[in-house]
Scaffold this active site. Sequence first.
Site, PDB file in Angstrom:
ATOM      1  N   PHE B 103       8.185 -17.817 -24.992  1.00 27.68           N
ATOM      2  CA  PHE B 103       7.484 -16.512 -25.563  1.00 27.68           C
ATOM      3  C   PHE B 103       8.453 -15.530 -25.278  1.00 27.68           C
ATOM      4  O   PHE B 103       9.418 -15.675 -24.438  1.00 27.68           O
ATOM      5  CB  PHE B 103       6.080 -16.241 -24.633  1.00 27.68           C
ATOM      6  CG  PHE B 103       6.342 -16.367 -23.304  1.00 27.68           C
ATOM      7  CD1 PHE B 103       6.778 -14.935 -22.855  1.00 27.68           C
ATOM      8  CD2 PHE B 103       6.430 -17.323 -22.367  1.00 27.68           C
ATOM      9  CE1 PHE B 103       6.807 -14.560 -21.319  1.00 27.68           C
ATOM     10  CE2 PHE B 103       6.261 -17.086 -21.119  1.00 27.68           C
ATOM     11  CZ  PHE B 103       6.714 -15.952 -20.520  1.00 27.68           C
ATOM     12  N   THR B 174      -0.942 -15.474 -15.391  1.00 27.85           N
ATOM     13  CA  THR B 174      -2.259 -15.673 -15.550  1.00 27.85           C
ATOM     14  C   THR B 174      -2.928 -16.784 -14.528  1.00 27.85           C
ATOM     15  O   THR B 174      -4.099 -16.537 -14.349  1.00 27.85           O
ATOM     16  CB  THR B 174      -2.027 -16.490 -17.081  1.00 27.85           C
ATOM     17  OG1 THR B 174      -1.354 -15.520 -17.913  1.00 27.85           O
ATOM     18  CG2 THR B 174      -3.271 -16.902 -17.450  1.00 27.85           C
ATOM     19  N   SER B 175      -2.050 -17.206 -13.904  1.00 29.38           N
ATOM     20  CA  SER B 175      -2.392 -18.218 -12.873  1.00 29.38           C
ATOM     21  C   SER B 175      -3.075 -17.503 -11.937  1.00 29.38           C
ATOM     22  O   SER B 175      -4.256 -17.964 -11.440  1.00 29.38           O
ATOM     23  CB  SER B 175      -1.320 -19.072 -12.107  1.00 29.38           C
ATOM     24  OG  SER B 175      -0.306 -19.366 -13.324  1.00 29.38           O
ATOM     25  N   HIS B 213      -2.999 -24.046 -21.348  1.00 35.91           N
ATOM     26  CA  HIS B 213      -1.671 -23.805 -20.475  1.00 35.91           C
ATOM     27  C   HIS B 213      -1.942 -24.669 -19.274  1.00 35.91           C
ATOM     28  O   HIS B 213      -2.987 -24.527 -18.666  1.00 35.91           O
ATOM     29  CB  HIS B 213      -1.390 -22.226 -20.198  1.00 35.91           C
ATOM     30  CG  HIS B 213       0.040 -22.214 -19.874  1.00 35.91           C
ATOM     31  ND1 HIS B 213       0.136 -22.740 -18.350  1.00 35.91           N
ATOM     32  CD2 HIS B 213       1.134 -21.613 -20.265  1.00 35.91           C
ATOM     33  CE1 HIS B 213       1.780 -22.430 -18.201  1.00 35.91           C
ATOM     34  NE2 HIS B 213       1.905 -21.842 -19.422  1.00 35.91           N
ATOM     35  N   TYR B 356      -7.494  -2.333  10.703  1.00 38.22           N
ATOM     36  CA  TYR B 356      -6.630  -1.607  10.281  1.00 38.22           C
ATOM     37  C   TYR B 356      -6.538  -0.805   8.755  1.00 38.22           C
ATOM     38  O   TYR B 356      -5.790   0.077   8.667  1.00 38.22           O
ATOM     39  CB  TYR B 356      -4.978  -2.028  10.724  1.00 38.22           C
ATOM     40  CG  TYR B 356      -4.495  -3.170   9.763  1.00 38.22           C
ATOM     41  CD1 TYR B 356      -5.019  -4.499   9.620  1.00 38.22           C
ATOM     42  CD2 TYR B 356      -3.958  -2.882   8.657  1.00 38.22           C
ATOM     43  CE1 TYR B 356      -4.652  -5.181   8.875  1.00 38.22           C
ATOM     44  CE2 TYR B 356      -3.572  -3.612   7.682  1.00 38.22           C
ATOM     45  CZ  TYR B 356      -3.763  -4.978   7.912  1.00 38.22           C
ATOM     46  OH  TYR B 356      -3.391  -5.872   6.922  1.00 38.22           O
ATOM     47  N   VAL B 377      -3.087  -9.258  -0.051  1.00 42.96           N
ATOM     48  CA  VAL B 377      -3.454  -8.231   0.585  1.00 42.96           C
ATOM     49  C   VAL B 377      -2.458  -6.919   0.001  1.00 42.96           C
ATOM     50  O   VAL B 377      -2.637  -5.805  -0.764  1.00 42.96           O
ATOM     51  CB  VAL B 377      -3.729  -7.880   2.076  1.00 42.96           C
ATOM     52  CG1 VAL B 377      -3.970  -6.731   2.567  1.00 42.96           C
ATOM     53  CG2 VAL B 377      -5.039  -8.824   2.364  1.00 42.96           C
ATOM     54  N   GLY B 378      -1.288  -7.003   0.349  1.00 42.46           N
ATOM     55  CA  GLY B 378      -0.278  -6.430  -0.025  1.00 42.46           C
ATOM     56  C   GLY B 378      -0.086  -6.245  -1.473  1.00 42.46           C
ATOM     57  O   GLY B 378      -0.277  -7.222  -2.240  1.00 42.46           O
TER      58      GLY B 378
END
Lengths: 508, 508
Positions: B103, B174-175, B213, B356, B377-378
Amino acid sequence: MDILDANPISFSAFPDDKAVFEPLNPEDVRAYLHKAVDFISDYYTNVESMPVLPNVKPGYLQDELSASPPTHSAPFDVTMKELRTSVVPGMTHWASPNFFAFFPSTNSAAAIAGNLIASAMNTVGFTWQASPAATEMEVLALDWLAQLLRLPTTFMNRTSTGRGTGGGVILGTTSEAMLVTLVAARDAALRRSGSVGVSHMTRLVVYAADQTHSTFFKACRLAGFDPANIRSIPTGSETNYGLDPTKLLKVLQADVDAGLMPTYVCATVGTSNAVDPVGAIADVAAMFNAWVHVDAAYAGSACICPEFRHHLDSVEHVDSISMSPHKWLLTCLDCTCLYVRDAHRLSDSLETNPEYLKNDATESGEVTDLKDMQVGVGRRFRGLKLWMVMRTYGTTKLQEHIRSDVAMAKMFEDLVHADNRFEVVVPRNFALVCFRIKPSGSMTEEDADEANRQLMEKLNKTGQAYLAHTMVGDKFVLRFAVGSSLQEERHVRSAWDLIKKTTSTIMD
Amino acid sequence: MDILDANPISFSAFPDDKAVFEPLNPEDVRAYLHKAVDFISDYYTNVESMPVLPNVKPGYLQDELSASPPTHSAPFDVTMKELRTSVVPGMTHWASPNFFAFFPSTNSAAAIAGNLIASAMNTVGFTWQASPAATEMEVLALDWLAQLLRLPTTFMNRTSTGRGTGGGVILGTTSEAMLVTLVAARDAALRRSGSVGVSHMTRLVVYAADQTHSTFFKACRLAGFDPANIRSIPTGSETNYGLDPTKLLKVLQADVDAGLMPTYVCATVGTSNAVDPVGAIADVAAMFNAWVHVDAAYAGSACICPEFRHHLDSVEHVDSISMSPHKWLLTCLDCTCLYVRDAHRLSDSLETNPEYLKNDATESGEVTDLKDMQVGVGRRFRGLKLWMVMRTYGTTKLQEHIRSDVAMAKMFEDLVHADNRFEVVVPRNFALVCFRIKPSGSMTEEDADEANRQLMEKLNKTGQAYLAHTMVGDKFVLRFAVGSSLQEERHVRSAWDLIKKTTSTIMD
């Protein structure tokens, strides 16, 4: 006016939007990027004087900018102006030298340049063939870093004797590194158990210390482990909040006695200064055939210095290790390096082989297809910036960077020790100091928690420093994370002065 | 020489490595970034004349560069020189106007500038509070894009009447979008089934067409679904390879009759041109309370044009939709936008609440914490580049970009139709043409497959074009994907000339 009439198109007779649109027009590329570089230069010069934490309300940006997208194009200067006037004032400035919260997202000129070039080349290296240099660069950067960390050659993709059986991949976050290794360990345990499909899923158990990053427990849930089988093992001050291998052994044995299968143990090197004993944990896990992963997201970077490397002793006995150069190795977000001792154990679970990606190189077995070591299939040109950091600065400067941060943290720790209103809660190992106002006189532990909470809130409101907190045991603790890349000794000293002054206003 | 003696440090009396190391030294930042911009400018000018696919061997880069990291720092020019001489020749040039494989990874000056600035600010927006503007910018960019796509307001974070219940998040692939929605659907189905923990996991079933896919089937395995319960439903030319809702209904009913629980259906809008009927699939799934996700990774971008929007008709009845501006909306990698109708259904499964990260803004319930809608998380400052693209170019130019690519693809399709040696295998919907040499005379289907394979290999070896293939039904098909951002009509015409010429050498 003959000329104008003869060829009106070249004289902007049509409105702007009718001109052929070239999104990579060479003049625009140069002009936009130069404006971006000017912005960055100004930003780095001025960020020190901006409030670290902004004072904005939820929804503020939609009120400042438009709630709907514009129909027509605008000069790039308009975009940049809105960035300066509306976006910057709402940022928490992680790049500020007065930022001491969470962890430093360290950065460098070489990393930013590498990321910029990767964005422009915009290559997708799902397979080796889809971009050989992108895959080779990632593998090379990981193998270089493995040498900086003195990882055993079993974790390397290529060694002096040829292609190894281990290997690495760059992912976005530690969570992804945990997830893909959890899935590999899960599938291997299911196979060992003779499970039909996932029928034995409720027998599998995973383990980590209670100081382990919450993302581990989230990754376990994503991978389908039974919430009842995700064990958080209590730690205490007697082990400096590190995981006690004797306790681990008891928990694993009890699970086996109950008919369960220990599947995965996560050891952490450096959460709020706690360091789990890697070797002892690996020995316990080996008795039960459980996968051992080491999460060295933050402190792994320090292990490029010989004086810190002992924290990774016995790493040759674990199955995988991840660390994030986007935390402490001057490589802008995101960059988490995952190493596994047996790359096939990952790809057995993560391989996809759709027709449109089939190619001779893959079939030769000579190459690594990095899509088979990660969550998705698509992937950026991830290795370039990490390579540029190591290539440009070299080992010596990278070690100097770690040591300088550690020296500043030690200085701060000494200042805390010298003031008897405070205590250091967990002995400092790296560049993070976990400290608090300690109870004194008639102050209870609860009073102290409240005082520390107040101190943090008051500090953060000044805009002159930003600190975060955590709970260690049941104590409210302030985390002072040194290392933001524009930080100098004077910023650490100023923050300490501010802490002392603010504490006085609370404790009076 | 008094001055020299008096203050030796400022006169480089110490070797380079003893100087204080400032990774964000203002002069370095400017100099490195300007060198990077020069490189990019040269690269875009010259990439057209470089072989699209390189001719390098596995391990070549380690042979060219060093196998071990350097001890000492080097001028940035050395890094850049190695980039030019060793890395560039091993790249597959996705930015080349002669790239027609997979693509197009489309790109623009505004996106690259946005990514550059995000790299430099290097902010981590796990919670709203950790960087308000980063979260608000992501939410704003997603809400703008939702309007471009004319998604129902139920998918928006903020509407004219205040905060909505839906929302979006920018992920890497997309996964990931599939994985987090699969996990949310899995957990909801387990709760509905009265499962203790994951004990009912083997009852849950997921569905997609065989043209979907491969990453969908991988995401299902990651989320712990039983491999035996991942259904790939056959499609054929009678539906132009779209999922047949009648067939879907039969499969779901059979599963329910067998005591299983339909949990998740993935509908695809635009894989190799196949478009699943969104509304009909949603109707079937609703009968069984199954989650419906729409994967519009590539073709979603086209739906900003009214003439393509009908492919998303009935999207108001699905639970989630993802599309990737890094494919066809001029936004460099990576940028996948996931929208869900009920944001709480995601965060119920993905929320973490470690000490935290606790803060007043989160507790007020007024803000979105994007960490609760993703794997980890990050997270990076993901919204900026997407906003910059929409802000700078506006809807009109973005639509023009889509239409221009579609027009070039249509031109190519017409050229294929006009040459009776070829056939278009799936009717073109967007800017991808699936075509092949068709069997003629004594040529069998197998001969034709072999001829097409040869054609692809010969074309790719020339370095003047790069095409990939796929299987549609049991036919070997060439995919001609128009849209690389430096591409003009002349590149499409040249590629066609090359295809014709090469075909003649094969079919003689």
